[in-house]
Design a protein around this motif. Structure first.
Motif, PDB file in Angstrom:
ATOM      1  N   LEU A  16       0.815  -1.205   0.000  1.00 19.04           N
ATOM      2  CA  LEU A  16       0.000   0.000   0.000  1.00 19.04           C
ATOM      3  C   LEU A  16       0.851   1.258   0.000  1.00 19.04           C
ATOM      4  O   LEU A  16       0.471   2.270  -0.608  1.00 19.04           O
ATOM      5  N   ASP A  17       2.011   1.228   0.661  1.00 17.88           N
ATOM      6  CA  ASP A  17       2.883   2.399   0.694  1.00 17.88           C
ATOM      7  C   ASP A  17       3.285   2.805  -0.720  1.00 17.88           C
ATOM      8  O   ASP A  17       3.256   3.989  -1.069  1.00 17.88           O
ATOM      9  N   ALA A  18       3.664   1.832  -1.536  1.00 15.86           N
ATOM     10  CA  ALA A  18       4.063   2.127  -2.917  1.00 15.86           C
ATOM     11  C   ALA A  18       2.893   2.692  -3.704  1.00 15.86           C
ATOM     12  O   ALA A  18       3.034   3.680  -4.438  1.00 15.86           O
ATOM     13  N   GLU A  19       1.719   2.088  -3.546  1.00 11.33           N
ATOM     14  CA  GLU A  19       0.563   2.535  -4.313  1.00 11.33           C
ATOM     15  C   GLU A  19       0.177   3.977  -3.979  1.00 11.33           C
ATOM     16  O   GLU A  19      -0.125   4.783  -4.862  1.00 11.33           O
ATOM     17  N   LEU A  20       0.202   4.317  -2.697  1.00 14.75           N
ATOM     18  CA  LEU A  20      -0.132   5.677  -2.294  1.00 14.75           C
ATOM     19  C   LEU A  20       0.890   6.682  -2.820  1.00 14.75           C
ATOM     20  O   LEU A  20       0.533   7.803  -3.206  1.00 14.75           O
ATOM     21  N   LEU A  21       2.143   6.287  -2.861  1.00 16.30           N
ATOM     22  CA  LEU A  21       3.188   7.167  -3.382  1.00 16.30           C
ATOM     23  C   LEU A  21       3.014   7.400  -4.882  1.00 16.30           C
ATOM     24  O   LEU A  21       3.170   8.528  -5.363  1.00 16.30           O
ATOM     25  N   PHE A  22       2.689   6.338  -5.617  1.00 16.58           N
ATOM     26  CA  PHE A  22       2.423   6.505  -7.052  1.00 16.58           C
ATOM     27  C   PHE A  22       1.249   7.462  -7.265  1.00 16.58           C
ATOM     28  O   PHE A  22       1.290   8.350  -8.127  1.00 16.58           O
ATOM     29  N   GLN A  23       0.197   7.273  -6.492  1.00 15.04           N
ATOM     30  CA  GLN A  23      -0.990   8.119  -6.619  1.00 15.04           C
ATOM     31  C   GLN A  23      -0.645   9.581  -6.346  1.00 15.04           C
ATOM     32  O   GLN A  23      -1.063  10.483  -7.083  1.00 15.04           O
ATOM     33  N   ARG A  24       0.100   9.832  -5.284  1.00 12.53           N
ATOM     34  CA  ARG A  24       0.479  11.200  -4.949  1.00 12.53           C
ATOM     35  C   ARG A  24       1.401  11.801  -6.003  1.00 12.53           C
ATOM     36  O   ARG A  24       1.299  12.994  -6.326  1.00 12.53           O
ATOM     37  N   ALA A  25       2.285  10.976  -6.573  1.00  8.80           N
ATOM     38  CA  ALA A  25       3.182  11.470  -7.624  1.00  8.80           C
ATOM     39  C   ALA A  25       2.385  11.899  -8.848  1.00  8.80           C
ATOM     40  O   ALA A  25       2.662  12.942  -9.454  1.00  8.80           O
ATOM     41  N   VAL A  26       1.386  11.110  -9.228  1.00  7.02           N
ATOM     42  CA  VAL A  26       0.523  11.465 -10.358  1.00  7.02           C
ATOM     43  C   VAL A  26      -0.183  12.789 -10.078  1.00  7.02           C
ATOM     44  O   VAL A  26      -0.258  13.675 -10.946  1.00  7.02           O
TER      45      VAL A  26
END
Length: 257
Positions: free
Chosen positions: A107-117
């Motif tokens: 989940l940490d990776a997914e949230l970071l990708f989302q925030r980067a987008v």
């Protein structure tokens, strides 16, 4: 590209050398050649031109993760974090978030990708947003989440195709296929052009003559005319003048990668 790099190094033209290295890194990362991209970013700790420092460091982080060089990737990510803290811009923050996402799991990776987008979108960085979605989709695919991977991969491929980013378009299409969806490949559009044809088409769209284009590309005007005929046929455009109206060739379509 190699010639430009050698000549820039011989003339000690630092900015040109860095620009060539960055272009190589983007090309190799886009084409799925991380080892070559990592080599192109070898000077990231050296005499980097300020305007390219963040760009090269971001390419290095992506390439290092793909090569399994997590220590190098972590070092690049830490540099991007420090840069984001100093500048505080959406772009700087997004680059750091994306690099961090590549190093995390779950989940940490997914949230970071989302925030980067979200941050790249806020910065108006169209192709960087697409690149982040591509990496996000690849991460989902590698995690066994094929259905969820399709949307970011599909959106990324469309953005790359519209911009004429051939290497990234192909890469996104391959991953989209691996996710169980056939990538759309229209029969016309700038993505059907070869790299040389795309260069010629953009120069023609800017109003340059065959002689001017030939001099810039070190080919004869006759060769340029042959390229133009092929371009017009592939794009189904009746004349050179109409190329300025083709999506992907207009100056307003040329977002940076």
């Amino acid at each position: 590209m190699d010639l430009a790099t050698r000549e820039a190094a011989e003339r000690r033209e630092g900015r040109l050398l860095t620009a060539a290295e960055h272009a190589q890194a983007v090309l190799h990362n886009g084409a799925g050649r991380p080892e070559a991209a990592l080599a192109a970013t070898a000077r990231v700790r050296g005499d980097i031109e300020p305007g390219y420092w963040g760009l090269l460091t971001a390419e290095r982080a992506e390439a290092a993760v793909a090569c399994g060089q997590r220590a190098w990737a972590r070092s690049a990510c830490d540099m991007l974090r420090d840069n984001a803290q100093v500048h505080g811009t959406p772009w700087a923050e997004a680059v750091h978030l994306r690099a961090q996402a590549l190093l995390e799991r779950g989940l940490d990776a997914e949230l970071l990708f989302q925030r980067a987008v979200e941050q790249f979108t806020a910065a108006g960085a169209v192709l960087q947003t697409a690149r982040t979605r591509l990496l996000w989709g690849e991460w989902l695919l590698a995690s066994g989440r094929r259905t969820q991977a399709r949307e970011p991969l599909r959106t990324a491929q469309r953005a790359f195709s519209a911009a004429g980013a051939r290497a990234f378009t192909v890469r996104a299409g391959i991953k989209l296929g691996a996710a169980g969806e056939r990538a759309a490949r229209p029969s016309t559009g700038v993505h059907t052009l070869t790299a040389q044809e795309l260069r010629v088409a953009r120069m023609v769209a800017r109003g340059e003559t065959s002689r001017e284009i030939g001099a810039a590309l070190f080919v004869s005007p006759r060769t340029v005319d042959a390229h133009v005929r092929s371009i017009l046929r592939k794009l189904e455009v009746p004349s050179r003048r109409q190329l300025r109206h083709v999506e992907g060739l207009r100056t307003t379509d040329r977002a940076g990668a």
